[in-house]
Design a protein around this motif. Structure first.
Motif, PDB file in Angstrom:
ATOM      1  N   HIS A  83      65.127  16.767  34.202  1.00  0.00           N
ATOM      2  CA  HIS A  83      64.000  15.911  33.845  1.00  0.00           C
ATOM      3  C   HIS A  83      63.775  14.762  34.828  1.00  0.00           C
ATOM      4  O   HIS A  83      62.894  13.931  34.611  1.00  0.00           O
ATOM      5  CB  HIS A  83      64.222  15.329  32.449  1.00  0.00           C
ATOM      6  N   LYS A  84      64.592  14.735  35.893  1.00  0.00           N
ATOM      7  CA  LYS A  84      64.500  13.674  36.917  1.00  0.00           C
ATOM      8  C   LYS A  84      64.607  12.281  36.277  1.00  0.00           C
ATOM      9  O   LYS A  84      63.765  11.399  36.507  1.00  0.00           O
ATOM     10  CB  LYS A  84      63.215  13.820  37.739  1.00  0.00           C
ATOM     11  N   LEU A  85      65.648  12.120  35.500  1.00  0.00           N
ATOM     12  CA  LEU A  85      65.902  10.849  34.824  1.00  0.00           C
ATOM     13  C   LEU A  85      67.023  10.096  35.532  1.00  0.00           C
ATOM     14  O   LEU A  85      68.162  10.584  35.581  1.00  0.00           O
ATOM     15  CB  LEU A  85      66.304  11.090  33.367  1.00  0.00           C
ATOM     16  N   PRO A  86      66.757   8.930  36.093  1.00  0.00           N
ATOM     17  CA  PRO A  86      67.845   8.107  36.630  1.00  0.00           C
ATOM     18  C   PRO A  86      68.801   7.740  35.499  1.00  0.00           C
ATOM     19  O   PRO A  86      68.364   7.464  34.379  1.00  0.00           O
ATOM     20  CB  PRO A  86      67.137   6.866  37.164  1.00  0.00           C
ATOM     21  N   ALA A  87      70.085   7.757  35.782  1.00  0.00           N
ATOM     22  CA  ALA A  87      71.072   7.463  34.739  1.00  0.00           C
ATOM     23  C   ALA A  87      72.216   6.647  35.317  1.00  0.00           C
ATOM     24  O   ALA A  87      72.601   6.822  36.474  1.00  0.00           O
ATOM     25  CB  ALA A  87      71.609   8.767  34.135  1.00  0.00           C
ATOM     26  N   VAL A  88      72.751   5.768  34.483  1.00  0.00           N
ATOM     27  CA  VAL A  88      73.942   5.009  34.857  1.00  0.00           C
ATOM     28  C   VAL A  88      75.034   5.365  33.854  1.00  0.00           C
ATOM     29  O   VAL A  88      74.779   5.454  32.648  1.00  0.00           O
ATOM     30  CB  VAL A  88      73.670   3.488  34.889  1.00  0.00           C
ATOM     31  N   TYR A  89      76.237   5.585  34.377  1.00  0.00           N
ATOM     32  CA  TYR A  89      77.324   6.113  33.563  1.00  0.00           C
ATOM     33  C   TYR A  89      78.496   5.136  33.483  1.00  0.00           C
ATOM     34  O   TYR A  89      78.697   4.325  34.389  1.00  0.00           O
ATOM     35  CB  TYR A  89      77.796   7.447  34.149  1.00  0.00           C
ATOM     36  N   THR A 124      67.721  14.078  45.193  1.00  0.00           N
ATOM     37  CA  THR A 124      67.183  15.100  44.299  1.00  0.00           C
ATOM     38  C   THR A 124      66.210  14.506  43.289  1.00  0.00           C
ATOM     39  O   THR A 124      65.196  15.128  42.932  1.00  0.00           O
ATOM     40  CB  THR A 124      68.329  15.809  43.557  1.00  0.00           C
ATOM     41  N   LEU A 125      66.501  13.290  42.848  1.00  0.00           N
ATOM     42  CA  LEU A 125      65.638  12.618  41.877  1.00  0.00           C
ATOM     43  C   LEU A 125      64.436  11.945  42.541  1.00  0.00           C
ATOM     44  O   LEU A 125      63.578  11.390  41.848  1.00  0.00           O
ATOM     45  CB  LEU A 125      66.438  11.559  41.111  1.00  0.00           C
ATOM     46  N   GLY A 126      64.360  11.995  43.865  1.00  0.00           N
ATOM     47  CA  GLY A 126      63.254  11.370  44.584  1.00  0.00           C
ATOM     48  C   GLY A 126      63.378   9.864  44.670  1.00  0.00           C
ATOM     49  O   GLY A 126      62.374   9.157  44.798  1.00  0.00           O
ATOM     50  N   LEU A 127      64.611   9.349  44.624  1.00  0.00           N
ATOM     51  CA  LEU A 127      64.839   7.902  44.649  1.00  0.00           C
ATOM     52  C   LEU A 127      65.395   7.465  45.997  1.00  0.00           C
ATOM     53  O   LEU A 127      66.217   8.161  46.607  1.00  0.00           O
ATOM     54  CB  LEU A 127      65.828   7.506  43.545  1.00  0.00           C
ATOM     55  N   THR A 128      64.955   6.310  46.446  1.00  0.00           N
ATOM     56  CA  THR A 128      65.520   5.687  47.640  1.00  0.00           C
ATOM     57  C   THR A 128      66.464   4.584  47.196  1.00  0.00           C
ATOM     58  O   THR A 128      66.057   3.661  46.480  1.00  0.00           O
ATOM     59  CB  THR A 128      64.409   5.091  48.529  1.00  0.00           C
ATOM     60  N   VAL A 129      67.721   4.674  47.590  1.00  0.00           N
ATOM     61  CA  VAL A 129      68.709   3.686  47.159  1.00  0.00           C
ATOM     62  C   VAL A 129      68.412   2.355  47.834  1.00  0.00           C
ATOM     63  O   VAL A 129      68.360   2.285  49.064  1.00  0.00           O
ATOM     64  CB  VAL A 129      70.135   4.147  47.502  1.00  0.00           C
ATOM     65  N   PRO A 130      68.210   1.284  47.078  1.00  0.00           N
ATOM     66  CA  PRO A 130      67.934  -0.026  47.679  1.00  0.00           C
ATOM     67  C   PRO A 130      69.106  -0.485  48.543  1.00  0.00           C
ATOM     68  O   PRO A 130      70.274  -0.237  48.200  1.00  0.00           O
ATOM     69  CB  PRO A 130      67.777  -0.942  46.461  1.00  0.00           C
ATOM     70  N   PRO A 131      68.825  -1.146  49.663  1.00  0.00           N
ATOM     71  CA  PRO A 131      69.908  -1.597  50.558  1.00  0.00           C
ATOM     72  C   PRO A 131      70.954  -2.454  49.839  1.00  0.00           C
ATOM     73  O   PRO A 131      72.145  -2.309  50.085  1.00  0.00           O
ATOM     74  CB  PRO A 131      69.156  -2.405  51.626  1.00  0.00           C
ATOM     75  N   GLY A 132      70.495  -3.334  48.944  1.00  0.00           N
ATOM     76  CA  GLY A 132      71.435  -4.203  48.253  1.00  0.00           C
ATOM     77  C   GLY A 132      72.427  -3.430  47.406  1.00  0.00           C
ATOM     78  O   GLY A 132      73.625  -3.731  47.380  1.00  0.00           O
ATOM     79  N   LEU A 133      71.945  -2.404  46.718  1.00  0.00           N
ATOM     80  CA  LEU A 133      72.806  -1.589  45.881  1.00  0.00           C
ATOM     81  C   LEU A 133      73.753  -0.748  46.735  1.00  0.00           C
ATOM     82  O   LEU A 133      74.926  -0.554  46.387  1.00  0.00           O
ATOM     83  CB  LEU A 133      71.949  -0.674  45.005  1.00  0.00           C
ATOM     84  N   LEU A 134      73.239  -0.297  47.871  1.00  0.00           N
ATOM     85  CA  LEU A 134      74.060   0.509  48.773  1.00  0.00           C
ATOM     86  C   LEU A 134      75.201  -0.318  49.352  1.00  0.00           C
ATOM     87  O   LEU A 134      76.350   0.134  49.413  1.00  0.00           O
ATOM     88  CB  LEU A 134      73.187   1.072  49.894  1.00  0.00           C
ATOM     89  N   VAL A 135      74.890  -1.537  49.757  1.00  0.00           N
ATOM     90  CA  VAL A 135      75.911  -2.421  50.333  1.00  0.00           C
ATOM     91  C   VAL A 135      76.970  -2.781  49.290  1.00  0.00           C
ATOM     92  O   VAL A 135      78.169  -2.888  49.594  1.00  0.00           O
ATOM     93  CB  VAL A 135      75.261  -3.706  50.916  1.00  0.00           C
ATOM     94  N   ALA A 136      76.538  -2.947  48.052  1.00  0.00           N
ATOM     95  CA  ALA A 136      77.455  -3.359  46.993  1.00  0.00           C
ATOM     96  C   ALA A 136      78.342  -2.219  46.506  1.00  0.00           C
ATOM     97  O   ALA A 136      79.345  -2.467  45.819  1.00  0.00           O
ATOM     98  CB  ALA A 136      76.675  -3.926  45.806  1.00  0.00           C
ATOM     99  N   ILE A 196      74.495  15.565  32.761  1.00  0.00           N
ATOM    100  CA  ILE A 196      74.159  15.507  34.184  1.00  0.00           C
ATOM    101  C   ILE A 196      73.074  16.532  34.519  1.00  0.00           C
ATOM    102  O   ILE A 196      72.131  16.253  35.265  1.00  0.00           O
ATOM    103  CB  ILE A 196      75.423  15.737  35.034  1.00  0.00           C
ATOM    104  N   ALA A 197      73.198  17.728  33.940  1.00  0.00           N
ATOM    105  CA  ALA A 197      72.199  18.783  34.196  1.00  0.00           C
ATOM    106  C   ALA A 197      70.841  18.406  33.617  1.00  0.00           C
ATOM    107  O   ALA A 197      69.794  18.620  34.263  1.00  0.00           O
ATOM    108  CB  ALA A 197      72.682  20.100  33.602  1.00  0.00           C
ATOM    109  N   LEU A 198      70.811  17.827  32.419  1.00  0.00           N
ATOM    110  CA  LEU A 198      69.540  17.431  31.812  1.00  0.00           C
ATOM    111  C   LEU A 198      68.889  16.282  32.576  1.00  0.00           C
ATOM    112  O   LEU A 198      67.658  16.251  32.745  1.00  0.00           O
ATOM    113  CB  LEU A 198      69.770  17.022  30.353  1.00  0.00           C
ATOM    114  N   ALA A 199      69.701  15.345  33.055  1.00  0.00           N
ATOM    115  CA  ALA A 199      69.153  14.246  33.861  1.00  0.00           C
ATOM    116  C   ALA A 199      68.498  14.791  35.126  1.00  0.00           C
ATOM    117  O   ALA A 199      67.425  14.325  35.542  1.00  0.00           O
ATOM    118  CB  ALA A 199      70.253  13.252  34.210  1.00  0.00           C
ATOM    119  N   ALA A 200      69.124  15.778  35.747  1.00  0.00           N
ATOM    120  CA  ALA A 200      68.554  16.395  36.951  1.00  0.00           C
ATOM    121  C   ALA A 200      67.289  17.177  36.622  1.00  0.00           C
ATOM    122  O   ALA A 200      66.273  17.088  37.333  1.00  0.00           O
ATOM    123  CB  ALA A 200      69.593  17.302  37.596  1.00  0.00           C
TER     124      ALA A 200
END
Length: 328
Positions: free
Chosen positions: A244-250, A310-322, A238-242
């Protein structure tokens, strides 16, 4: 050195006739448990508590009719075989085996003692069962994930970060069914215009080296299939992803609760409760060969909005709703 935990099960189910019988000289049944993680890991404690609850619900109570002996490998693959050998030598009535390689170590030592596995994703390919419907031997249990779940994880990554071109596939091939998930990831990645980069690891040092090297090329993200090594070192990942600003799915909710970006996962505590139901059935006389491997039916998507920001990402509405759970 082997570490053991004698777990006390406190149950109000004294009305069960077999429980009352045990107080009058009936043999106390013995359950051996071999866990891949560390004894002091909070998530491991949650899973074992769920296992205890599942047994309590069915009337099994420590000191009355059952004794449970738990060993912990602490994420060290070199301990699997010695711990498995030692456990089998004690001849418990039934064994609970967590993770693929622990189940494999137990299978190497034992072809007789009924064994219920949990956190295993490819029981047929691993040789534990002949089929999910008819296991056929002394192993049965609860399926962790089918390979197709990898397509969902990759799709989530691409939706969250459309700029992604590369995805590091981070897992320990000595512990996880690495090829099982890697083949599925490579097949699913083609339709998403993603390149999967195999990143085998075996220690914290390997993890840091692999992620640092991967992050030198832009437009990358992380994919982690279920694996004891990455689970044990999740804080580092988690710390390395932050960093290097790497999006990750767990593969587990706990990663996101502790600061990871997102997960699509089944309820691990529920998997241990399901395993308890099969341990109960074995203790009552059912044969593992005739108990179909159970599969999870409920999955949840969890998003961490703080991490996305923190990663500079905007969560897409579809993903947020789901999402079933959003951490803000």
């Amino acid at each position: 050195m082997r570490r053991r935990e004698f777990i006390t099960l406190i149950s109000g189910a004294a009305a069960w006739p077999f429980a009352a019988g045990a107080q009058h000289g009936e043999r106390i049944r013995r359950i051996g448990v071999l866990i891949g993680g560390a004894e002091d890991d909070p998530e491991t404690k949650v899973r074992l508590a769920a296992f205890r609850q599942g047994l309590e619900k069915r009337g099994w109570s420590e000191g009355r009719n059952v004794r449970i002996e738990t060993s912990f490998a602490g994420g060290d693959v070199n301990k699997y075989r010695p711990l498995a050998k030692e456990l089998v030598a004690t001849k418990p009535d039934v064994i609970l085996a967590q993770t693929t390689q622990i189940a494999a170590a137990l299978q190497h030592e034992n072809s007789v003692i009924p064994t219920v596995f949990v956190s295993v994703s490819d029981p047929i390919g691993s040789g534990f069962v002949a089929s999910l419907a008819r296991p056929g031997g002394n192993f049965t249990g609860v399926l962790q994930y089918e390979a197709s779940v990898v397509g969902k994880w990759l799709a989530m990554l691409k939706e969250m970060a459309p700029h992604l071109e590369r995805v590091a596939f981070v897992a320990n091939p000595k512990i996880s069914p690495y090829d099982y998930f890697l083949r599925a990831a490579e097949a699913a990645a083609a339709s998403l215009a993603l390149k999967v980069v195999p990143s085998p690891v075996g220690s914290a040092t390997d993890i840091k080296r692999a992620i640092d090297a991967f992050a030198r090329v832009p437009n990358g993200g992380l994919l982690l299939p279920p694996d004891t090594t990455t689970f044990t070192h999740r804080d580092l990942i988690i710390a390395l992803a932050a960093e290097h600003k790497l999006p990750a799915v767990y593969p587990f909710h706990v990663f996101v609760a502790e600061g990871g970006l997102m997960s699509y996962a089944n309820d691990q505590a529920d998997m241990f409760r399901l395993a308890a139901s099969y341990v109960d059935r074995v203790l009552r006389g059912d044969k593992p060969a005739e108990l179909p491997v159970q599969a999870p039916t409920q999955f949840a998507t969890t998003l961490n909005l703080r991490t996305a920001k923190t990663l500079g990402l905007t969560v897409p509405p579809g993903l947020l709703v789901a999402a079933d759970e959003v951490i803000e």
